[in-house]
Design a protein around this motif. Structure first.
Motif, PDB file in Angstrom:
ATOM      1  N   VAL A  37       0.837  -1.540  -0.004  1.00 36.87           N
ATOM      2  CA  VAL A  37      -0.116   0.318  -0.229  1.00 36.87           C
ATOM      3  C   VAL A  37       1.286   1.165   0.099  1.00 36.87           C
ATOM      4  CG1 VAL A  37      -1.898   1.081   1.307  1.00 36.87           C
ATOM      5  CG2 VAL A  37      -2.051  -1.111   1.038  1.00 36.87           C
ATOM      6  N   ILE A  38       1.057   2.264  -0.980  1.00 39.44           N
ATOM      7  CA  ILE A  38       1.786   3.345  -0.795  1.00 39.44           C
ATOM      8  C   ILE A  38       0.422   4.714  -0.305  1.00 39.44           C
ATOM      9  CG2 ILE A  38       3.124   4.303  -2.507  1.00 39.44           C
ATOM     10  CD1 ILE A  38       3.922   2.471  -3.914  1.00 39.44           C
ATOM     11  N   LEU A  60       4.806   8.642   0.720  1.00 42.32           N
ATOM     12  CA  LEU A  60       6.063   8.772  -0.571  1.00 42.32           C
ATOM     13  C   LEU A  60       5.491  10.171  -0.357  1.00 42.32           C
ATOM     14  CD1 LEU A  60       6.413   7.032  -3.820  1.00 42.32           C
ATOM     15  CD2 LEU A  60       7.663   6.476  -1.247  1.00 42.32           C
ATOM     16  N   SER A  61       6.498  11.520   0.173  1.00 36.52           N
ATOM     17  CA  SER A  61       6.303  12.476   0.262  1.00 36.52           C
ATOM     18  C   SER A  61       6.392  13.286  -1.473  1.00 36.52           C
ATOM     19  CB  SER A  61       6.137  13.055   1.339  1.00 36.52           C
ATOM     20  OG  SER A  61       6.334  14.727   1.502  1.00 36.52           O
ATOM     21  N   VAL A  75       7.610   5.418  -7.966  1.00 41.69           N
ATOM     22  CA  VAL A  75       6.173   4.675  -7.257  1.00 41.69           C
ATOM     23  C   VAL A  75       6.542   3.079  -8.517  1.00 41.69           C
ATOM     24  CG1 VAL A  75       3.877   3.544  -7.708  1.00 41.69           C
ATOM     25  CG2 VAL A  75       4.871   6.273  -6.665  1.00 41.69           C
ATOM     26  N   VAL A  76       6.864   3.571 -10.038  1.00 40.11           N
ATOM     27  CA  VAL A  76       7.094   2.527 -10.300  1.00 40.11           C
ATOM     28  C   VAL A  76       8.331   1.499  -9.523  1.00 40.11           C
ATOM     29  CG1 VAL A  76       8.198   1.777 -12.641  1.00 40.11           C
ATOM     30  CG2 VAL A  76       6.041   3.609 -12.716  1.00 40.11           C
ATOM     31  N   ALA A  99       4.334   9.065 -17.129  1.00 40.40           N
ATOM     32  CA  ALA A  99       6.398   7.509 -16.053  1.00 40.40           C
ATOM     33  C   ALA A  99       5.022   6.179 -15.224  1.00 40.40           C
ATOM     34  CB  ALA A  99       6.044   8.487 -15.482  1.00 40.40           C
ATOM     35  N   LEU A 100       4.361   6.729 -15.223  1.00 39.12           N
ATOM     36  CA  LEU A 100       3.662   5.483 -14.299  1.00 39.12           C
ATOM     37  C   LEU A 100       2.189   4.422 -15.293  1.00 39.12           C
ATOM     38  CD1 LEU A 100       2.577   3.754 -12.284  1.00 39.12           C
ATOM     39  CD2 LEU A 100       1.195   5.671 -10.637  1.00 39.12           C
TER      40      LEU A 100
END
Ligand code: GRF
Length: 225
Positions: A37-38, A60-61, A75-76, A99-100
């Motif tokens: 979980v992100i 992730l900030s 993320v990837v 990019a994702l």
């Protein structure tokens, strides 16, 4: 049951959709497990839900990244590290970039609390009420460039009553959100979804009872299945 696919759930807040996916996965009702979980918000309540269920989390900030692309590349990297098959945006309040999207084309889903293409963006339930529609609902779709755009996998319809408020309508829609996301995941896990242009074709041949169990009598979505 076939081999389980690995999910990543991306969140920004309360995580009730995440919870519904955790629940069906723990009960073995979907052939999928959550690998990570992100969150882009460190205080998202969904992170607590994940931790309570021993699911790896990552916060992730965005301010640590130069731009959206750099954030999405990170993320990837994490998705690859966790061998993720399918990415689920569940109340993830960010626009995702190519990019994702590119490396996970047709493998990223989003859930939206309206019948797309009506009322994309924020406050969809309020938009629907103010527009005076008689029906609204929710949509799970594959993610493409553009806000709340991309081929539609499944929708559920709810009636809008004269005395509905944003809260009552949101609550009813949410109940259906918690139903249709697991169904979409299971359809994907069974390899039943094929994207052809704007359309998602669902192969219904020998549909497993796993999917019908997800579509119970309390909240019936069945006509499309
Ligand atoms: C849901 O209404 C979803 O459709 C929208 O954001 C909300 C997230 O709720 N994209 P939750 O965090 O899953 O409870």
């Amino acid at each position: 049951m076939s081999k389980k696919i690995r999910l990543a759930v991306l969140i920004s807040g309360r995580g009730s959709n995440l919870q519904s996916i955790i629940d069906v996965s723990k009960k073995g009702m979907i052939d999928a497990e959550i690998a990570i979980v992100i969150s882009d918000k460190k205080d998202a309540y969904g992170l607590v839900r994940a931790k309570e269920n021993d699911i790896p989390t990552l916060s992730l900030s965005p301010k640590d990244y130069k731009n959206r692309e750099e954030f999405d590349k990170k993320v990837v990297e994490e998705l690859n590290k966790h061998k993720v098959d399918l990415v689920l945006l569940a109340g993830f309040m960010r626009i995702v970039t190519p990019a994702l999207i590119e490396p996970f084309r047709d493998r990223i889903m989003n859930i939206h609390p309206a019948l797309l293409p009506s009322f994309p963006g924020l406050d969809a339930q309020k938009q629907a009420l103010e527009h005076g529609v008689k029906f609204s609902g929710c949509t799970v779709h594959f993610v493409e460039e553009g806000m709340d755009e991309g081929p539609i996998i499944i929708q559920a319809v709810v009636p809008v009553m004269d005395n509905d408020t944003v809260d009552t309508l949101s609550e009813l829609i949410l109940k259906y959100e918690h139903k249709i996301y697991p169904i979409a995941i299971q359809l994907f896990a069974e390899g039943r979804l094929k994207v052809e242009g704007r359309k998602v074709l669902v192969n219904k041949e020998g549909m497993s009872s796993a999917i019908y169990k997800l579509d119970d009598n309390n909240v019936k979505i069945n006509p499309i299945l």
